[in-house]
Motif scaffolding. Structure first.
Motif, PDB file in Angstrom:
ATOM      1  N   GLN A   1      27.289  25.977  17.528  1.00  0.00           N
ATOM      2  CA  GLN A   1      27.445  25.691  16.142  1.00  0.00           C
ATOM      3  C   GLN A   1      28.183  24.380  15.990  1.00  0.00           C
TER       4      GLN A   1
ATOM      5  N   SER B   1      37.220  20.341  18.773  1.00  0.00           N
ATOM      6  CA  SER B   1      37.389  19.248  18.251  1.00  0.00           C
ATOM      7  C   SER B   1      37.678  17.870  18.554  1.00  0.00           C
TER       8      SER B   1
ATOM      9  N   TRP C   1      36.747  29.671  12.647  1.00  0.00           N
ATOM     10  CA  TRP C   1      35.566  28.663  12.756  1.00  0.00           C
ATOM     11  C   TRP C   1      34.796  29.767  11.290  1.00  0.00           C
TER      12      TRP C   1
ATOM     13  N   TYR D   1      31.450  24.911  17.901  1.00  0.00           N
ATOM     14  CA  TYR D   1      32.006  26.378  18.386  1.00  0.00           C
ATOM     15  C   TYR D   1      30.211  26.977  19.511  1.00  0.00           C
TER      16      TYR D   1
ATOM     17  N   PHE E   1      36.148  27.034  20.349  1.00  0.00           N
ATOM     18  CA  PHE E   1      35.972  26.098  19.331  1.00  0.00           C
ATOM     19  C   PHE E   1      36.815  24.805  19.361  1.00  0.00           C
TER      20      PHE E   1
ATOM     21  N   GLU F   1      33.909  27.785   7.936  1.00  0.00           N
ATOM     22  CA  GLU F   1      32.421  27.958   7.042  1.00  0.00           C
ATOM     23  C   GLU F   1      32.797  28.264   5.883  1.00  0.00           C
TER      24      GLU F   1
END
Length: 272
Positions: free
Chosen positions: A213, A236, A100, A225, A234, A104
């Motif tokens: 997040q 997707s 993650w 996340y 995590f 960022e």
């Protein structure tokens, strides 16, 4: 990974990177070749022997001053200076968070909702050190230094990426609980109010539970996340992301406006 979800990892202990361990081994080799103890070398570079040990063991990213002064001690060959430019800033970030953290660095959008603690990107050093000191199992001084160094490095994103849109939804009680005491809270609120003036940051205050997040990459891919006490998720998977995006949109509609959020923080600051 199952259906785009990476499971929690209970190993929250920050790990060293290969480049840091290699750099540390070189420093140790040069120090021993010069016939210096860690304490003697520490006096020459004006860092404690504990910091020297932390660098040599690959647990701490060396400060620029450390590298410069070490160069002077070892004859100004330039080797340490060049090696320092190749270091990976991994210590202080738990292994399950690093993927993650890498995203960022390139995100064009980052949404954060937090109900437990002030997000790391917004924390002051005093607030962060309060959290590190209270952590269980306890951290030693070297681990605390490594964690703060990593967090401070992440925080550079807010000002270093002015074209990235940051949105923060925070519960009011995060400030009212006065973690670390009145002075720490006063400094924290001043810091958050200052950041709220940046054009790429939106801050809203609201009561809610749960945390998340959401992040958008330059390729317009979204990731999520969600963090728990002993690890993180995590995500997707587009279906999961769609649900979280709708939840975040609803929370934004229920939160105080940007102006009212700043006003509430200013009111709380005045009450301290």
């Amino acid at each position: 990974m199952v259906d785009g979800v990476v499971g929690t990892n209970t190993g929250g202990e920050p790990e060293s990177s290969d480049s840091l361990r290699t750099f540390g081994a070189v420093v140790q080799g040069l120090r021993e070749h010069a016939g210096l103890s860690r304490e003697e070398f520490g006096e020459l570079v004006r860092f404690s022997k504990h910091t020297v040990a932390s660098v040599e063991l690959g647990r701490r990213m060396p400060d620029a001053e450390f590298v410069q002064r070490a160069e002077e001690v070892f004859g100004r060959t330039g080797a340490l200076q060049r090696a320092a430019g190749c270091l990976e800033r991994q210590p202080g970030l738990a292994a399950w968070f690093r993927r993650w953290a890498r995203l960022e660095q390139v995100a064009i959008t980052l949404y954060t909702y937090e109900c437990r603690l002030i997000p790391g990107l917004l924390q002051t050093e005093a607030y962060a050190r309060t959290l590190f000191t209270n952590q269980l199992p306890p951290l030693d001084d070297e681990q605390i230094e490594a964690q703060w160094a990593a967090r401070a490095e992440r925080q550079r994103l807010l000002r270093g990426r002015p074209n990235t849109a940051f949105s923060f939804l925070l519960e009011e009680h995060l400030f009212r609980r006065r973690m670390g005491g009145v002075e720490v809270t006063r400094e924290l609120i001043d810091h958050v109010l200052d950041l709220a003036q940046l054009r790429n940051i939106e801050l809203q205050i609201m009561p809610m539970d749960g945390s998340m997040q959401l992040l958008e990459t330059p390729e317009n891919r979204w990731f999520a996340y969600c963090e728990a006490q002993r690890g993180g998720l995590f995500m997707s998977d587009p279906k999961e992301l769609s649900v979280l995006q709708r939840r975040y949109a609803r929370m934004r509609s229920q939160a105080l406006t940007l102006t009212d959020s700043v006003g509430l923080l200013q009111q709380m600051r005045g009450e301290l």
